[in-house]
Design a protein around this motif. Structure first.
Motif, PDB file in Angstrom:
ATOM      1  N   GLY A 126       0.785  -1.227   0.000  1.00 21.54           N
ATOM      2  CA  GLY A 126       0.000   0.000   0.000  1.00 21.54           C
ATOM      3  C   GLY A 126       0.817   1.278   0.000  1.00 21.54           C
ATOM      4  N   SER A 127       2.029   1.247   0.538  1.00 21.88           N
ATOM      5  CA  SER A 127       2.803   2.474   0.644  1.00 21.88           C
ATOM      6  C   SER A 127       3.128   3.075  -0.712  1.00 21.88           C
ATOM      7  CB  SER A 127       4.102   2.199   1.406  1.00 21.88           C
ATOM      8  OG  SER A 127       4.856   1.194   0.759  1.00 21.88           O
ATOM      9  N   GLU A 128       3.368   2.185  -1.714  1.00 20.70           N
ATOM     10  CA  GLU A 128       3.781   2.696  -3.018  1.00 20.70           C
ATOM     11  C   GLU A 128       2.614   3.313  -3.767  1.00 20.70           C
ATOM     12  OE1 GLU A 128       5.618   1.037  -7.216  1.00 20.70           O
ATOM     13  OE2 GLU A 128       5.865  -0.126  -5.382  1.00 20.70           O
ATOM     14  N   SER A 129       1.499   2.579  -3.875  1.00 17.93           N
ATOM     15  CA  SER A 129       0.359   3.085  -4.618  1.00 17.93           C
ATOM     16  C   SER A 129      -0.511   3.983  -3.758  1.00 17.93           C
ATOM     17  CB  SER A 129      -0.475   1.923  -5.158  1.00 17.93           C
ATOM     18  OG  SER A 129      -0.955   1.127  -4.100  1.00 17.93           O
ATOM     19  N   GLY A 130      -0.297   3.896  -2.423  1.00 16.89           N
ATOM     20  CA  GLY A 130      -1.110   4.707  -1.526  1.00 16.89           C
ATOM     21  C   GLY A 130      -0.892   6.186  -1.734  1.00 16.89           C
ATOM     22  N   ASP A 131       0.308   6.563  -2.227  1.00 19.10           N
ATOM     23  CA  ASP A 131       0.574   7.968  -2.487  1.00 19.10           C
ATOM     24  C   ASP A 131      -0.400   8.521  -3.516  1.00 19.10           C
ATOM     25  OD1 ASP A 131       4.165   7.430  -2.309  1.00 19.10           O
ATOM     26  OD2 ASP A 131       2.678   7.767  -0.733  1.00 19.10           O
ATOM     27  N   LEU A 132      -0.861   7.669  -4.436  1.00 15.06           N
ATOM     28  CA  LEU A 132      -1.792   8.106  -5.464  1.00 15.06           C
ATOM     29  C   LEU A 132      -3.240   7.968  -5.021  1.00 15.06           C
ATOM     30  CD1 LEU A 132      -0.140   6.569  -8.671  1.00 15.06           C
ATOM     31  CD2 LEU A 132      -0.008   8.919  -7.861  1.00 15.06           C
ATOM     32  N   SER A 133      -3.544   6.877  -4.336  1.00 16.39           N
ATOM     33  CA  SER A 133      -4.940   6.595  -4.010  1.00 16.39           C
ATOM     34  C   SER A 133      -5.436   7.288  -2.745  1.00 16.39           C
ATOM     35  CB  SER A 133      -5.148   5.084  -3.865  1.00 16.39           C
ATOM     36  OG  SER A 133      -4.359   4.588  -2.792  1.00 16.39           O
ATOM     37  N   ALA A 134      -4.506   7.757  -1.896  1.00 16.51           N
ATOM     38  CA  ALA A 134      -4.904   8.296  -0.594  1.00 16.51           C
ATOM     39  C   ALA A 134      -5.888   9.446  -0.719  1.00 16.51           C
ATOM     40  CB  ALA A 134      -3.664   8.743   0.173  1.00 16.51           C
ATOM     41  N   TYR A 146       2.609   2.048 -22.814  1.00 14.80           N
ATOM     42  CA  TYR A 146       3.562   1.030 -22.373  1.00 14.80           C
ATOM     43  C   TYR A 146       2.896  -0.134 -21.650  1.00 14.80           C
ATOM     44  CZ  TYR A 146       7.119   4.533 -23.437  1.00 14.80           C
ATOM     45  OH  TYR A 146       7.919   5.443 -24.077  1.00 14.80           O
ATOM     46  N   ASP A 147       1.876   0.162 -20.872  1.00 19.04           N
ATOM     47  CA  ASP A 147       1.242  -0.885 -20.079  1.00 19.04           C
ATOM     48  C   ASP A 147      -0.254  -0.607 -20.010  1.00 19.04           C
ATOM     49  OD1 ASP A 147       1.062  -3.175 -18.644  1.00 19.04           O
ATOM     50  OD2 ASP A 147       2.480  -2.579 -17.083  1.00 19.04           O
ATOM     51  N   ALA A 148      -1.026  -1.613 -19.622  1.00 19.68           N
ATOM     52  CA  ALA A 148      -2.475  -1.461 -19.603  1.00 19.68           C
ATOM     53  C   ALA A 148      -3.084  -2.357 -18.536  1.00 19.68           C
ATOM     54  CB  ALA A 148      -3.072  -1.798 -20.969  1.00 19.68           C
ATOM     55  N   ARG A 169      -2.283   1.298  -8.871  1.00 20.91           N
ATOM     56  CA  ARG A 169      -1.107   0.425  -8.934  1.00 20.91           C
ATOM     57  C   ARG A 169      -0.455   0.521 -10.306  1.00 20.91           C
ATOM     58  NH1 ARG A 169       2.987  -1.643  -6.088  1.00 20.91           N
ATOM     59  NH2 ARG A 169       3.909  -3.377  -7.220  1.00 20.91           N
ATOM     60  N   LEU A 170      -1.265   0.540 -11.351  1.00 22.05           N
ATOM     61  CA  LEU A 170      -0.742   0.658 -12.714  1.00 22.05           C
ATOM     62  C   LEU A 170       0.021   1.973 -12.880  1.00 22.05           C
ATOM     63  CD1 LEU A 170      -0.709  -0.369 -15.707  1.00 22.05           C
ATOM     64  CD2 LEU A 170      -2.745   1.024 -16.049  1.00 22.05           C
ATOM     65  N   LEU A 171      -0.544   3.056 -12.388  1.00 25.50           N
ATOM     66  CA  LEU A 171       0.109   4.358 -12.504  1.00 25.50           C
ATOM     67  C   LEU A 171       1.407   4.402 -11.699  1.00 25.50           C
ATOM     68  CD1 LEU A 171      -2.980   6.764 -12.288  1.00 25.50           C
ATOM     69  CD2 LEU A 171      -1.907   5.771 -14.312  1.00 25.50           C
ATOM     70  N   SER A 172       1.408   3.749 -10.537  1.00 26.06           N
ATOM     71  CA  SER A 172       2.622   3.703  -9.716  1.00 26.06           C
ATOM     72  C   SER A 172       3.723   2.927 -10.417  1.00 26.06           C
ATOM     73  CB  SER A 172       2.317   3.072  -8.357  1.00 26.06           C
ATOM     74  OG  SER A 172       1.450   3.868  -7.605  1.00 26.06           O
ATOM     75  N   GLN A 173       3.339   1.800 -11.063  1.00 30.36           N
ATOM     76  CA  GLN A 173       4.327   1.001 -11.798  1.00 30.36           C
ATOM     77  C   GLN A 173       4.878   1.792 -12.972  1.00 30.36           C
ATOM     78  OE1 GLN A 173       2.691  -3.559 -10.966  1.00 30.36           O
ATOM     79  NE2 GLN A 173       2.515  -2.665 -12.974  1.00 30.36           N
ATOM     80  N   ALA A 174       4.006   2.528 -13.646  1.00 31.32           N
ATOM     81  CA  ALA A 174       4.465   3.338 -14.776  1.00 31.32           C
ATOM     82  C   ALA A 174       5.449   4.401 -14.303  1.00 31.32           C
ATOM     83  CB  ALA A 174       3.262   3.984 -15.463  1.00 31.32           C
ATOM     84  N   LYS A 175       5.130   5.021 -13.175  1.00 30.73           N
ATOM     85  CA  LYS A 175       6.008   6.046 -12.608  1.00 30.73           C
ATOM     86  C   LYS A 175       7.364   5.461 -12.254  1.00 30.73           C
ATOM     87  CE  LYS A 175       6.126   9.349  -8.753  1.00 30.73           C
ATOM     88  NZ  LYS A 175       5.385   9.830  -7.550  1.00 30.73           N
ATOM     89  N   ALA A 176       7.363   4.271 -11.644  1.00 26.88           N
ATOM     90  CA  ALA A 176       8.612   3.623 -11.253  1.00 26.88           C
ATOM     91  C   ALA A 176       9.442   3.210 -12.457  1.00 26.88           C
ATOM     92  CB  ALA A 176       8.312   2.410 -10.382  1.00 26.88           C
ATOM     93  N   ASN A 177       8.775   2.905 -13.565  1.00 26.49           N
ATOM     94  CA  ASN A 177       9.468   2.445 -14.776  1.00 26.49           C
ATOM     95  C   ASN A 177       9.708   3.557 -15.788  1.00 26.49           C
ATOM     96  OD1 ASN A 177       9.460  -0.222 -13.812  1.00 26.49           O
ATOM     97  ND2 ASN A 177       7.437  -0.627 -14.691  1.00 26.49           N
ATOM     98  N   ASN A 178       9.444   4.804 -15.360  1.00 29.57           N
ATOM     99  CA  ASN A 178       9.627   5.968 -16.248  1.00 29.57           C
ATOM    100  C   ASN A 178       8.779   5.863 -17.516  1.00 29.57           C
ATOM    101  OD1 ASN A 178      11.516   7.170 -14.505  1.00 29.57           O
ATOM    102  ND2 ASN A 178      13.226   6.064 -15.444  1.00 29.57           N
ATOM    103  N   GLU A 179       7.588   5.298 -17.385  1.00 32.94           N
ATOM    104  CA  GLU A 179       6.660   5.203 -18.517  1.00 32.94           C
ATOM    105  C   GLU A 179       5.675   6.369 -18.442  1.00 32.94           C
ATOM    106  OE1 GLU A 179       6.759   0.308 -18.465  1.00 32.94           O
ATOM    107  OE2 GLU A 179       4.961   1.385 -17.853  1.00 32.94           O
ATOM    108  N   THR A 180       5.394   6.969 -19.576  1.00 32.34           N
ATOM    109  CA  THR A 180       4.568   8.179 -19.574  1.00 32.34           C
ATOM    110  C   THR A 180       3.156   7.973 -20.101  1.00 32.34           C
ATOM    111  OG1 THR A 180       5.524   8.787 -21.718  1.00 32.34           O
ATOM    112  CG2 THR A 180       6.540   9.736 -19.753  1.00 32.34           C
TER     113      THR A 180
END
Length: 243
Positions: A108-116, A157-159, A176-187
């Motif tokens: 939750g800590s990683e994606s929680g920044d977006l969903s909180a 890049y991802d869906a 979670r998808l947006l967090s993964q994209a952010k971590a992978n430098n995907e726009t």
């Protein structure tokens, strides 16, 4: 030593069975003369059996084996339900919404920044129709780039497909998808929300994305990418990422 795989007693039983099967009627029976001849039993020929055994790479063929295979012709092996069926290998694909949702809950800590800070109520208070075209961009984004996004010229890049999800599962999977994209430098990513008669998930996605400062723009996808049942999302480049 005999190469036979059967005991002497079994050999005698098989020979007796062969004799019974090969007879049209039992002439030794007291009623044999009054009995109608039985229909001949259809058995594979010895040549056919030998061919089958050869295909199984048998080192030798004797009469007992041929006899046994003829006697067992047509017998279907019963399914052993105690044996576990082999698992079919599936092609490795992208994580589905359920997987992403579970990851979001476990990490939750990683994606929680977006969903909180996301408000479901704010999203649901602005419903959209199932066939509505979604379009949003931040004022700082160049119109040229936004036009490229709308035309599908920016590679995603991802869906994730959130069909059939609850609102909670869909929110978790999306963030979670947006967090993964952010971590992978995907726009650019794609979210398949579907339409549905009430377009609940489409309404939620439209509202959630507008609340996220990481989202520069989003719009309904071109027909080849899902049309009005999906959105392409343009994200800010992470700080420090190469241009």
């Amino acid at each position: 030593m005999s190469n036979s795989l059967f005991s002497k007693e079994m050999q005698d039983q098989l020979k007796e069975l062969k004799g019974q099967l090969s007879k049209g009627r039992d002439t030794n029976s007291p009623e044999g003369e009054n009995q109608k001849p039985t229909e001949p039993v259809s058995l594979p020929t010895q040549k056919q059996v030998k061919k089958t055994v050869k295909q199984l790479d048998s080192e030798h063929i004797d009469d007992d084996k041929v006899l046994f295979m003829q006697a067992m012709h047509g017998v279907t092996q019963l399914e052993d339900k105690n044996v576990r069926s082999p698992v079919t290998n599936t092609r490795a694909g992208k994580p589905d919404a359920t997987t992403l949702s579970k990851r979001a809950a476990a990490q939750g800590s990683e994606s929680g920044d977006l969903s909180a800070g996301l408000s479901d109520m704010q999203a649901l208070l602005n419903p959209v129709a199932s066939e509505a075209y979604l379009s949003y961009k931040q004022p700082t984004l160049q119109n040229k780039i936004f036009d490229q996004l709308k035309k599908g010229k920016l590679r995603w890049y991802d869906a994730v497909d959130i069909h059939g999800c609850t609102i909670e599962e869909a929110r978790a999977a999306m963030t979670r998808l947006l967090s993964q994209a952010k971590a992978n430098n995907e726009t650019v990513v794609k979210i398949v929300h579907g339409k549905g008669s009430e377009a609940i998930l489409k309404t939620c996605v439209n509202g959630w994305l507008r609340q996220l400062p990481e989202v520069l723009a989003f719009c309904s996808a071109p027909p080849k990418d899902g049309g009005n049942g999906a959105v392409l999302v343009l994200l800010k480049k992470p700080k420090g990422a190469g241009e």
